[in-house]
Design an enzyme around this catalytic site. Structure first.
Site, PDB file in Angstrom:
ATOM      1  N   ASN B  77       0.862  -1.188   0.000  1.00 46.75           N
ATOM      2  CA  ASN B  77       0.000   0.000   0.000  1.00 46.75           C
ATOM      3  C   ASN B  77       0.896   1.235   0.000  1.00 46.75           C
ATOM      4  OD1 ASN B  77      -1.854   2.088   0.769  1.00 46.75           O
ATOM      5  ND2 ASN B  77      -3.153   0.559   1.751  1.00 46.75           N
ATOM      6  N   HIS B 164     -11.713  -1.007  -8.778  1.00 44.55           N
ATOM      7  CA  HIS B 164     -11.023  -2.226  -9.207  1.00 44.55           C
ATOM      8  C   HIS B 164     -11.144  -3.292  -8.108  1.00 44.55           C
ATOM      9  CE1 HIS B 164      -8.043  -4.107 -11.941  1.00 44.55           C
ATOM     10  NE2 HIS B 164      -7.847  -4.832 -10.863  1.00 44.55           N
ATOM     11  N   HIS B 166     -10.455  -5.565  -5.341  1.00 44.70           N
ATOM     12  CA  HIS B 166      -9.240  -5.741  -4.537  1.00 44.70           C
ATOM     13  C   HIS B 166      -9.602  -5.861  -3.066  1.00 44.70           C
ATOM     14  CE1 HIS B 166     -10.012  -1.445  -3.840  1.00 44.70           C
ATOM     15  NE2 HIS B 166      -9.170  -1.489  -2.816  1.00 44.70           N
ATOM     16  N   GLN B 168      -7.495  -5.657   1.053  1.00 41.22           N
ATOM     17  CA  GLN B 168      -6.304  -5.171   1.715  1.00 41.22           C
ATOM     18  C   GLN B 168      -5.857  -6.197   2.749  1.00 41.22           C
ATOM     19  OE1 GLN B 168      -6.012  -1.001   2.759  1.00 41.22           O
ATOM     20  NE2 GLN B 168      -8.046  -0.605   1.923  1.00 41.22           N
ATOM     21  N   HIS B 301     -16.314 -12.775   8.374  1.00 40.92           N
ATOM     22  CA  HIS B 301     -17.496 -11.952   8.660  1.00 40.92           C
ATOM     23  C   HIS B 301     -17.808 -11.121   7.425  1.00 40.92           C
ATOM     24  CE1 HIS B 301     -17.306 -12.578  13.033  1.00 40.92           C
ATOM     25  NE2 HIS B 301     -16.013 -12.324  12.994  1.00 40.92           N
TER      26      HIS B 301
HETATM   27  O1  LIG Z   1      -9.386   1.708   1.157  1.00 40.78           O
HETATM   28  P1  LIG Z   1      -8.655   2.869   1.736  1.00 40.78           P
HETATM   29  O2  LIG Z   1      -8.654   4.046   0.813  1.00 40.78           O
HETATM   30  O3  LIG Z   1      -7.299   2.523   2.277  1.00 40.78           O
HETATM   31  O4  LIG Z   1      -9.461   3.361   3.043  1.00 40.78           O
HETATM   32  C1  LIG Z   1     -10.620   2.780   3.520  1.00 40.78           C
HETATM   33  O5  LIG Z   1     -10.321   1.633   4.305  1.00 40.78           O
HETATM   34  C2  LIG Z   1      -9.545   1.848   5.466  1.00 40.78           C
HETATM   35  C3  LIG Z   1      -9.388   0.537   6.192  1.00 40.78           C
HETATM   36  O6  LIG Z   1     -10.620  -0.058   6.485  1.00 40.78           O
HETATM   37  C4  LIG Z   1     -10.190   2.908   6.371  1.00 40.78           C
HETATM   38  O7  LIG Z   1      -9.310   3.212   7.415  1.00 40.78           O
HETATM   39  C5  LIG Z   1     -10.506   4.182   5.593  1.00 40.78           C
HETATM   40  O8  LIG Z   1     -11.218   5.078   6.418  1.00 40.78           O
HETATM   41  C6  LIG Z   1     -11.333   3.820   4.366  1.00 40.78           C
HETATM   42  O9  LIG Z   1     -11.614   4.969   3.610  1.00 40.78           O
END
Ligand SMILES: O=P(O)(O)O[C@H]1O[C@H](CO)[C@@H](O)[C@H](O)[C@H]1O
Ligand SMILES: O=P(O)(O)O[C@H]1O[C@H](CO)[C@@H](O)[C@H](O)[C@H]1O
Lengths: 351, 351
Positions: B77, B164, B166, B168, B301
């Site tokens: 990231n 897109h 994806h 995290q 979840h």
């Molecule tokens: O996907 P991004 O742009 O990293 O960000 C998004 O997910 C993050 C993790 O859940 C949160 O902290 C952010 O508030 C949300 O906008």
């Protein structure tokens, strides 16, 4: 070795009041925002709309007609999440399937007869009338229910379905989750340290100063050390007060004045009617009201979602829902920004 | 006396996994909705956009160029909330001001080279590749970090800043709040009842049936008894599995297939690309991975916000933030609606 700086180095902080942790990663403010922006606000709320069920003289969903009130106005929510009687689900047949009875009442309180004002645009005596109404409803419903939750959802972003200035009051036969957590933490702190958690906390913040937003003779507003929402604040009396009805007339006047200042700063931050959810927490009421609740200190939480502008909010999603709250600027940075803002509302202009 | 019916009588339910209560007031679904509706979805995502940093061949914020990947693609990231080294805030000087070091990494995983697909529109082998990538990244980051949080924010409503497909992956040097709560609950349950909480829970739901959404040879999907979000689900393996990498090839294929079915039902519910946050929870990893974590059961979840339609969501605000989560239809009603939906995606039509 690099020296630690909260505004540059991610770290986690503990919320001793609600027994939770938050991840603080202030360097994240540098990332560009490409996500959802909120729809622009409609600034065209009519002062009076006979079809708005919160207006004086309007007919509500249940057919009742509102009086032509000219101060605050309290009535029963026509679609209450809590009703005074509901049968009990009965005993649980398995430890993983536990349900219990829930009883209560849900009320709506209009702050003002006009739809086009908000608390920061009301006068100090008008806000004082709201505070008196909060104290009375706490007393009235607290006679029967152990918890009386006063809360205001302000702005469409906070799910508020009606622009007329109002709050809600939900009284319940049970201590809600957050109340239980605050009860446990405050009780444990008092028994370990011999004084109320939030009394000591307010005292410390007055000494440390970096998270203070406003102070007055009887009140403090600060961004708590463990704040989760970008511009979250905690409003605390200086004196040890357990519940709203205990506030003296002088303390109520002073509260009206500090609330007006805080909410004006909020609106001034992004020059918008600042959305938030806020609510009061005080010692439990009901039949146990007479027990020893000296570990409790009255306080209000303000949880505003905006992060970068009037249309870019903080999303508490993904990591926050699955793992832990995360914030993108430090509480100290937030307090500094709020402190620096004028106490005159941007809509009222300077003379 | 009236007999208790969950769909008519408000009550509270306990979440034994995360030690929280929810207020269930199904009669609230009757109220009219006048609040915010979400902006309509843009269905015009181009399959490939060279300026979208998640696309194959695109240049990212840090100047790196993505490979022309044709399956999944994992990278760091560019605006991580967690970085591998940050100095420690040092010892706390007061019990109400506790901060601790946080270290970690944040990765982004693209599911597919195309921007205009989502998991339910991908083939089962393509979803299987995502599952394999989840297992590998858990193994890789879990070698160093005690917690590897995989989560997907889907849809602008969930703060997702890029259409897109994806997810995290945030790995941390600490057990996040929710992980700590699940650890405590599962450990206590095992020591009291001699079996893992979620093994017994899955077993019970198979017997009770009313909250099941999908079952397959190796997996269950159900709306948990304590669900907070209107159509929240829990995805559980039938076998006792502690972490993603332990899944066998057959279990992975079966997972891909049940995920496709679940997400298809979600999209079919309101004929929209259904927004949600989802994430995986499994036993802690890192240097303590070898300890006894038999009380843990792997699970995912799903937390989707929609309540009434593609544009009317549930707001978790006010009462929910200040007091306790509240839901407007019962988990059993939600499960019934999801069960009844077709397993063919509304966009793919019937042959
Ligand atoms: O996907 P991004 O742009 O990293 O960000 C998004 O997910 C993050 C993790 O859940 C949160 O902290 C952010 O508030 C949300 O906008
Ligand atoms: O009753 P309202 O204001 O329409 O409803 C709003 O506040 C309630 C209490 O916080 C929430 O449960 C609802 O999700 C929200 O939309």
């Amino acid at each position: 070795d690099t020296a630690f700086r909260a505004s540059e180095h991610q770290h986690i902080r503990y919320n001793p009041l609600q027994d939770e942790w938050v991840l603080v990663s202030a360097h994240r403010m540098k990332r560009p925002w490409q996500g959802q922006v909120e729809p622009p606000l409609l600034n065209t709320v009519p002062r009076h709309d006979p079809h708005n069920p919160l207006c004086p003289g309007a007919t509500r969903a249940n057919g009742e007609v509102n009086p032509h009130y000219d101060g605050t106005f309290l009535f029963d929510n026509d679609f209450p999440a809590l009703q005074p009687d509901a049968p009990s689900p009965g005993p649980s047949d398995h430890p993983l399937f536990q349900a219990e009875a829930a009883r209560g009442v849900c009320k709506v309180m209009c702050f003002h007869p006009w739809s086009d004002v908000t608390l920061p645009l009301m006068s100090v005596p008008e806000i004082r009338a709201v505070i008196d109404a909060w104290a009375s409803v706490t007393e009235e419903l607290g006679a029967q229910y152990p918890w009386v939750q006063i809360f205001e959802n302000k702005g469409a972003m906070m799910g508020c379905s009606n622009p007329h200035p109002h709050c809600q009051v939900w009284a319940s036969s049970f201590l809600p989750d957050v109340a239980q957590r605050e009860e446990r933490s405050q009780r444990a702190y008092q028994s370990q340290h011999g004084e109320p958690l939030l009394m000591e906390y307010g005292h410390q913040e007055l000494l440390r100063k970096e998270r203070l937003v406003l102070t007055s003779e009887h009140w403090l507003v600060l961004v708590p050390f463990w704040a989760v929402w970008p511009f979250q604040t905690l409003l605390l009396p200086r004196r040890h007060v357990r519940r709203l009805p205990e506030l003296t007339p002088t303390e109520r006047d002073d509260l009206a004045s500090i609330m007006k200042k805080l909410l004006t700063k909020y609106d001034n931050l992004f020059e918008t009617s600042f959305p938030y959810s806020m609510g009061w927490h005080g010692a439990p009421t009901g039949s146990e009201a007479g027990a020893n609740w000296d570990h409790w200190q009255l306080h209000a939480h303000y949880y505003p979602p905006l992060l970068r502008s009037a249309t870019v909010r903080k999303f508490m999603v993904g990591y926050e829902m699955l793992a832990q709250a995360q914030r993108d600027l430090t509480p100290e940075q937030a307090a500094e920004r709020l402190r620096a803002l004028p106490e005159v509302h941007y809509c009222l202009g300077q003379k």
